[in-house]
Design a protein around this motif. Structure first.
Motif, PDB file in Angstrom:
ATOM      1  N   HIS A 389      54.919  17.869  73.590  1.00 13.31           N
ATOM      2  CA  HIS A 389      54.926  17.703  74.869  1.00 13.31           C
ATOM      3  C   HIS A 389      54.271  15.813  74.657  1.00 13.31           C
ATOM      4  CE1 HIS A 389      54.276  21.231  75.779  1.00 13.31           C
ATOM      5  NE2 HIS A 389      54.378  21.834  74.672  1.00 13.31           N
ATOM      6  N   GLN A 390      54.427  15.460  75.930  1.00 12.00           N
ATOM      7  CA  GLN A 390      54.909  13.635  76.026  1.00 12.00           C
ATOM      8  C   GLN A 390      53.349  13.763  76.230  1.00 12.00           C
ATOM      9  OE1 GLN A 390      56.349  10.693  79.348  1.00 12.00           O
ATOM     10  NE2 GLN A 390      57.911  12.330  77.931  1.00 12.00           N
ATOM     11  N   LEU A 391      52.922  11.852  75.125  1.00  9.00           N
ATOM     12  CA  LEU A 391      51.608  12.256  75.583  1.00  9.00           C
ATOM     13  C   LEU A 391      51.488  11.125  76.024  1.00  9.00           C
ATOM     14  CD1 LEU A 391      49.007  11.335  73.632  1.00  9.00           C
ATOM     15  CD2 LEU A 391      49.532   9.018  72.760  1.00  9.00           C
ATOM     16  N   GLY A 392      49.837  11.425  76.860  1.00  6.91           N
ATOM     17  CA  GLY A 392      50.139  10.461  78.559  1.00  6.91           C
ATOM     18  C   GLY A 392      50.142  11.571  79.846  1.00  6.91           C
ATOM     19  N   SER A 393      51.057  12.920  79.540  1.00  4.45           N
ATOM     20  CA  SER A 393      50.877  13.513  80.415  1.00  4.45           C
ATOM     21  C   SER A 393      50.756  15.100  80.510  1.00  4.45           C
ATOM     22  CB  SER A 393      53.032  12.718  80.676  1.00  4.45           C
ATOM     23  OG  SER A 393      53.467  14.170  81.624  1.00  4.45           O
ATOM     24  N   ARG A 394      50.522  15.559  81.135  1.00  8.35           N
ATOM     25  CA  ARG A 394      50.500  17.072  81.475  1.00  8.35           C
ATOM     26  C   ARG A 394      51.624  18.254  81.633  1.00  8.35           C
ATOM     27  NH1 ARG A 394      44.489  18.713  83.508  1.00  8.35           N
ATOM     28  NH2 ARG A 394      43.437  17.413  81.614  1.00  8.35           N
TER      29      ARG A 394
END
Length: 466
Positions: A389-394
């Motif tokens: 899961h990408q940091l800064g995005s849900r």
């Protein structure tokens, strides 16, 4: 005594593990509390070959039947089976105080000397009442007394009978009425029978399932320890008796009579969230969660707990979700693990899955973080799905199967300049087609949860804090 050496990644002044820290040491000079993170317990190596998760059966090369202290011969009547089960369970509670204390605690009783009686008789309001048993706990000059009513197999509690016992208990100044049956309740305050609330103002009504009793016995026998050889033998014989299908002390293994109807309704898009069948399957799924937690507790020696719908609003939304998408979710809290374990069923796709999400290390390049995770998954199957899961995005994430990642980690790496926030590991298999039996849904979900625990949960460690 000097504190033991602790890995710097697993020790801190403040426990950041959400309550999983157990062992605490204090230095004499600075009085700084250092907590050691609780280790994840390994699942019993022989769980696949056990007749029951609650029973450790020694192998017999000759194939002979070992002599039993409590023979589980087939009873001629339901009443006879209930009497035998009540007598055996109550006797073992008194003989093995380590188990007795556990069971009394589960039904709200205190610690103390335990005495158990069967077929106790009373006369009240011109009625001849005969509960299946009575438990008395004595501590100093205080006593706690509970009447016990037992059902085995598919036996159902009768509201009028329990009401009569509650009235009797109030007149006799007893503290509780305890019901025991194969009904495993999805919530601690839920009861298998509806009674007049006025009768429970001064007398507690408690329920415990046979599976909870067997799980408690397994924990004491295999993990808690009984310091007397004879009592340990009695407890082992009780487990052999209880895990025999002829005893009537059944474990949860059936999704109920509405299972086929709900599965068909999901596929045909004809299932309504307001139907009795929909609500019943949601409730059965919560019962399944309790079963998963109990059997995993027995196999690991840890107190695993299930979390189902906690309120009416949750239950209504879950029924709508089942009707709309055919999906059901539940979670397991396991001591020492990095996060909750989620079990999931998709009736539309006929697939079940088990997953866990964990934070990625705070420092290091994305490729380093992925390699850090893969190194811990040596025992996991190639079909395990790993999602970064990408940091800064849900919403931004990338997934790949573990088998491919072992050769090339690029599949789940984020775009240049981005980082990985957390990982989700998911194991998915086909859903059992039957409502019960060893090829059914319950059996498939139980095996999946145990497989996932063995291959993933017990292997991964929390990310370094620096």
């Amino acid at each position: 005594m000097q504190p033991e050496a602790v890995d710097s990644r697993e020790a801190s002044v403040v426990d950041e593990s959400g309550g999983t820290g157990e062992d605490t040491s204090v230095t004499d000079e600075n009085r700084v509390s250092i907590r050691r993170r609780k280790r994840v317990a390994r699942i019993a190596a022989d769980w696949r070959t056990r007749h029951s998760p609650y029973l450790v059966s020694p192998e017999n090369a000759d194939g002979w039947t070992r002599a039993r202290l409590f023979p589980a011969v087939r009873s001629s009547t339901t009443t006879e089976q209930e009497m035998r089960a009540a007598s055996v369970a109550l006797a073992v509670m008194a003989i093995v105080p380590e188990l007795g204390k556990q069971i009394v605690g589960l039904v709200g009783g205190p610690r103390g000397k335990i005495e158990c009686y069967t077929e106790v008789r009373f006369t009240h309001a011109d009625q001849d009442l005969r509960p299946d048993g009575l438990i008395r706990v004595t501590r100093g000059d205080k006593q706690w007394t509970a009447l016990v009513e037992v059902k085995t197999g598919k036996g159902v509690m009768k509201a009028e009978q329990i009401d009569a016992y509650l009235k009797l208990a109030r007149v006799k100044s007893f503290d509780a009425v305890v019901t025991v049956s194969c009904d495993i309740m999805p919530a601690p305050d839920e009861l298998p029978v509806a009674v007049d609330a006025r009768h429970t103002r001064s007398v507690a009504l408690q329920h415990i399932s046979w599976e909870e009793i067997l799980a408690a016995a397994a924990l004491v026998s295999a993990h808690g320890g009984v310091d007397d050889r004879t009592r340990a033998g009695v407890l082992a014989e009780f487990l052999r008796y209880g895990c025999d299908s002829r005893s009537g002390m059944c474990s949860f293994d059936d999704m109920g009579k509405h299972w086929v109807k709900v599965r068909s309704g999901v596929k045909d898009s004809t299932l309504s969230p307001g139907e009795v069948a929909t609500a019943e399957i949601c409730r059965r799924f919560d019962q399944l969660g309790m079963h998963l937690a109990l059997q995993l507790s027995a196999l690991t020696g840890q107190q695993v707990t299930a979390r189902g719908a906690s309120a009416h609003v949750d239950a209504v939304s879950r029924a709508k979700q089942l009707a709309d998408s055919g999906e059901l979710f539940g979670t397991l809290r396991i001591p020492g693990t990095v996060s909750l374990v989620v079990y999931h069923a998709n009736l539309a796709r006929e697939r079940i899955s088990c997953s866990m999400t964990m934070p990625a290390p705070r420092s290091g390049r994305p490729v380093t973080k992925v390699n850090w995770l893969i190194r811990q998954l040596d025992e996991a199957p190639p079909a395990l799905r790993v999602t970064g899961h990408q940091l800064g995005s849900r919403t931004e994430s990338a997934s790949a199967l573990l088998g491919g990642l072992r050769d090339d980690v690029a599949a789940i790496l984020p775009p240049a300049g981005k980082d990985i926030r957390e990982f989700t590991m998911t194991m998915e298999v086909a859903m059992g087609s039957k409502r019960s039996t060893d090829k059914g849904f319950v059996h498939a979900m139980t095996n999946l949860v145990n497989d996932f625990y063995e291959a993933v949960v017990a292997s991964v460690k929390p990310a370094p804090r620096t």
